[in-house]
Design a protein around this motif. Structure first.
Motif, PDB file in Angstrom:
ATOM      1  N   ILE A 101       0.829  -1.195   0.000  1.00  0.00           N
ATOM      2  CA  ILE A 101       0.000   0.000   0.000  1.00  0.00           C
ATOM      3  C   ILE A 101       0.868   1.252   0.000  1.00  0.00           C
ATOM      4  O   ILE A 101       1.852   1.341   0.730  1.00  0.00           O
ATOM      5  N   VAL A 102       0.454   2.222  -0.820  1.00  0.00           N
ATOM      6  CA  VAL A 102       0.903   3.597  -0.634  1.00  0.00           C
ATOM      7  C   VAL A 102      -0.265   4.316   0.032  1.00  0.00           C
ATOM      8  O   VAL A 102      -1.339   4.452  -0.534  1.00  0.00           O
ATOM      9  N   TRP A 103      -0.031   4.734   1.244  1.00  0.00           N
ATOM     10  CA  TRP A 103      -1.102   5.203   2.133  1.00  0.00           C
ATOM     11  C   TRP A 103      -1.194   6.726   2.110  1.00  0.00           C
ATOM     12  O   TRP A 103      -0.212   7.412   2.366  1.00  0.00           O
ATOM     13  N   ILE A 104      -2.373   7.254   1.790  1.00  0.00           N
ATOM     14  CA  ILE A 104      -2.637   8.687   1.907  1.00  0.00           C
ATOM     15  C   ILE A 104      -3.455   8.883   3.188  1.00  0.00           C
ATOM     16  O   ILE A 104      -4.548   8.334   3.336  1.00  0.00           O
ATOM     17  N   ALA A 105      -2.901   9.683   4.116  1.00  0.00           N
ATOM     18  CA  ALA A 105      -3.521   9.794   5.438  1.00  0.00           C
ATOM     19  C   ALA A 105      -3.364  11.206   5.974  1.00  0.00           C
ATOM     20  O   ALA A 105      -2.546  11.997   5.496  1.00  0.00           O
ATOM     21  N   GLY A 106      -4.152  11.511   6.992  1.00  0.00           N
ATOM     22  CA  GLY A 106      -4.031  12.783   7.695  1.00  0.00           C
ATOM     23  C   GLY A 106      -5.327  13.578   7.670  1.00  0.00           C
ATOM     24  O   GLY A 106      -6.270  13.273   6.944  1.00  0.00           O
ATOM     25  N   GLY A 107      -5.354  14.610   8.497  1.00  0.00           N
ATOM     26  CA  GLY A 107      -6.535  15.448   8.666  1.00  0.00           C
ATOM     27  C   GLY A 107      -6.607  15.908  10.102  1.00  0.00           C
ATOM     28  O   GLY A 107      -5.589  16.242  10.710  1.00  0.00           O
ATOM     29  N   LEU A 108      -7.808  15.892  10.680  1.00  0.00           N
ATOM     30  CA  LEU A 108      -8.002  16.240  12.080  1.00  0.00           C
ATOM     31  C   LEU A 108      -8.000  14.968  12.920  1.00  0.00           C
ATOM     32  O   LEU A 108      -8.848  14.092  12.727  1.00  0.00           O
ATOM     33  N   ALA A 109      -7.088  14.859  13.856  1.00  0.00           N
ATOM     34  CA  ALA A 109      -6.907  13.616  14.608  1.00  0.00           C
ATOM     35  C   ALA A 109      -7.968  13.402  15.682  1.00  0.00           C
ATOM     36  O   ALA A 109      -8.172  12.278  16.146  1.00  0.00           O
ATOM     37  N   LYS A 110      -8.626  14.455  16.137  1.00  0.00           N
ATOM     38  CA  LYS A 110      -9.663  14.345  17.179  1.00  0.00           C
ATOM     39  C   LYS A 110      -9.134  13.679  18.450  1.00  0.00           C
ATOM     40  O   LYS A 110      -9.820  12.906  19.099  1.00  0.00           O
ATOM     41  N   GLY A 111      -7.860  13.960  18.766  1.00  0.00           N
ATOM     42  CA  GLY A 111      -7.281  13.403  19.986  1.00  0.00           C
ATOM     43  C   GLY A 111      -6.723  12.004  19.835  1.00  0.00           C
ATOM     44  O   GLY A 111      -6.244  11.415  20.817  1.00  0.00           O
ATOM     45  N   ALA A 112      -6.758  11.447  18.637  1.00  0.00           N
ATOM     46  CA  ALA A 112      -6.292  10.074  18.424  1.00  0.00           C
ATOM     47  C   ALA A 112      -4.764  10.000  18.442  1.00  0.00           C
ATOM     48  O   ALA A 112      -4.066  10.975  18.176  1.00  0.00           O
TER      49      ALA A 112
END
Length: 480
Positions: A371-382
């Motif tokens: 996999i080439v993973w596209i990720a990220g944004g608002l973590a919401k505390g995660a």
């Protein structure tokens, strides 16, 4: 309102609201219908709402024309004489309005509780689904299976048709497939489903519930009073624990689902076949073939688990095996749920923008390799250490976007230091085209470029739908 106790006969049917003073907390998709329904049944309705924007004023005018009192910008004060509160599901339990209600002995219901109370004597039974992830897909699969069995049904609750419309509308149903969030379950004390499933449990909405224990407890409410089956996830012991703690009707059974070979009273998978060892004669020795893994669309592991949970609920309602197969074949998932967008130069591009938390992203990442993973944004505390550690061996590379991408970058550095990472220092919507372009550069034939952000989208997009659309548009531009 004072702190004295209210003497109130809790309504148990449609005719019991006449002359009752009911406060509806919140406008929006649940508050407005609830106010109308209560007013039509003779209740004296006051709506309180925190906001006072143009949309709220428009909704208030509509209700005031009917004779409903609306207080905008004042959601904290308990109106004088209130005998019952009906709240929108998102209102947190620690709000001053609810503290005042508790001191005054005023009961609080959600829209689900109201719908449950308003059911007629011949109301359709409910097959209910909750869980951190997979609820909508499972309920839609369940509705498809029920329709394939010739039953009149609808997917309702936190999805599709509103429960009030389903309960009070002219259309007659044989059974309802009901999606319920933890918010809705918190405010539904008397709900008693025919059968119910908790698909999985992972930290989510902890700020609303106050703790993981409170969140799990609210999820577990779905099992209370079940009549036929409490369906749990064999791979997620917390769901089985909730079954053990539930107070159910005599004869109600615990039924597990597993991606492995099922034991007695379980549904599972044997050599590519979905099988039932719960709703068969002599389940110690026998199993019923339900469908093939290839009948599940898409056949990713977590989606097969969803299909097994849906099948278990349908079988608890007496649906024949053939209808399970036909319903799964007919099912089409909603957009942005592990949706295959295109194949370009031997690389698959998959949109799972709906993977807005780490638990959903983990399931998505488990479905592909490399996999080439596209990720990220608002973590919401995660936090992302566990997710990255579990998925590291599947990663060819990662492209990070969004406000909290550094949290994922740091987890990758700790647990997958050999994986190349592209960190895009931008949060405008045009970043998605650059992200897809960088992912294409990292990918090799046979790989999957997977948008599974593990984060919410609102830092860059209106919602996860817009984020998924941007990904699909970027893929199409690559292929132009």
């Amino acid at each position: 309102m004072g702190s004295g106790q209210v003497t109130f006969s809790v309504p148990s049917g449609p005719s019991d609201f006449q002359g009752k003073h009911v406060t509806v907390a919140g406008l929006g998709v649940s508050g407005v219908p609830a106010a109308k329904v209560l007013h039509a049944r003779g209740a004296i309705v006051t709506v309180v709402n925190d906001g006072d924007d143009a949309r709220a004023r428009e909704q208030a005018a509509e209700l005031e024309a009917l004779g409903v009192t609306v207080r905008l910008g004042d959601g904290a004060t308990l109106p004088e004489g209130t005998e019952l509160i009906v709240t929108a599901p998102g209102w947190q339990p620690d709000k001053p309005l609810f503290r005042a209600a508790g001191q005054a002995g005023v009961p609080v219901w959600g829209d689900v509780e109201l719908a449950w109370r308003l059911r007629g004597p011949d109301a359709a039974p409910w097959l209910a689904v909750t869980g951190t992830n997979g609820k909508t897909t499972t309920v839609q699969m369940l509705a498809s299976i029920l329709r394939a069995a010739g039953l009149r049904t609808a997917a309702v609750g936190n999805i599709g048709v509103s429960l009030l419309d389903a309960v009070l509308g002219e259309e007659q149903y044989d059974v309802l497939a009901v999606e319920l969030s933890s918010y809705q379950l918190h405010w539904a004390p008397s709900l008693r489903a025919h059968s119910a499933a908790v698909l999985n449990l992972a930290p989510d909405h902890i700020d609303w519930h106050g703790s993981m224990e409170a969140y799990a407890r609210d999820k577990g409410r779905i099992y209370e009073g079940n009549k036929v089956a409490c369906v749990y996830n064999v791979a997620d012991k917390a769901t089985e624990d909730l079954v053990r703690e539930a107070d159910v009707e005599e004869g109600c059974r615990a039924v597990g689902f597993t991606l492995g070979t099922p034991g007695p009273s379980e549904l599972g998978v044997v050599e590519g076949i979905l099988v039932d060892r719960a709703f068969v004669a002599d389940r110690q020795k026998n199993a019923q073939e339900l469908a093939e893994v290839s009948d599940v669309n898409p056949p990713a592991p977590h989606n097969i688990a969803n299909a097994l949970a849906a099948a278990a609920l349908a079988r608890a309602f007496g649906v024949p095996a053939r209808a399970v197969r036909d319903g799964l074949r007919a099912f089409r998932p909603d957009a942005h749920r592990i949706a295959h967008v295109a194949d370009i130069d031997g690389v698959a591009y998959v949109d799972d923008s709906k993977a807005t938390n780490t638990h959903a992203a983990e399931a998505s990442l488990a479905a592909y390799e490399p996999i080439v993973w596209i990720a990220g944004g608002l973590a919401k505390g995660a936090t992302f250490d566990e997710l990255v550690a579990k998925s590291a061996k599947r990663l060819r590379g990662a492209v990070l976007i969004g406000a909290d991408r550094a949290l994922i970058r740091d987890a990758l550095a700790r647990h997958a230091p050999e994986v190349p990472v592209v960190d895009l220092d931008r949060t405008d919507t045009g970043a998605m085209l650059q992200a897809v372009t960088e992912a294409k550069r990292l990918a090799q034939p046979g790989d999957t470029v997977l948008l599974a952000p593990a984060c919410a989208s609102m830092d860059m997009f209106t919602n996860y739908n817009q984020r998924g659309d941007a990904f699909a548009a970027a893929v199409r531009e690559l292929d132009a």
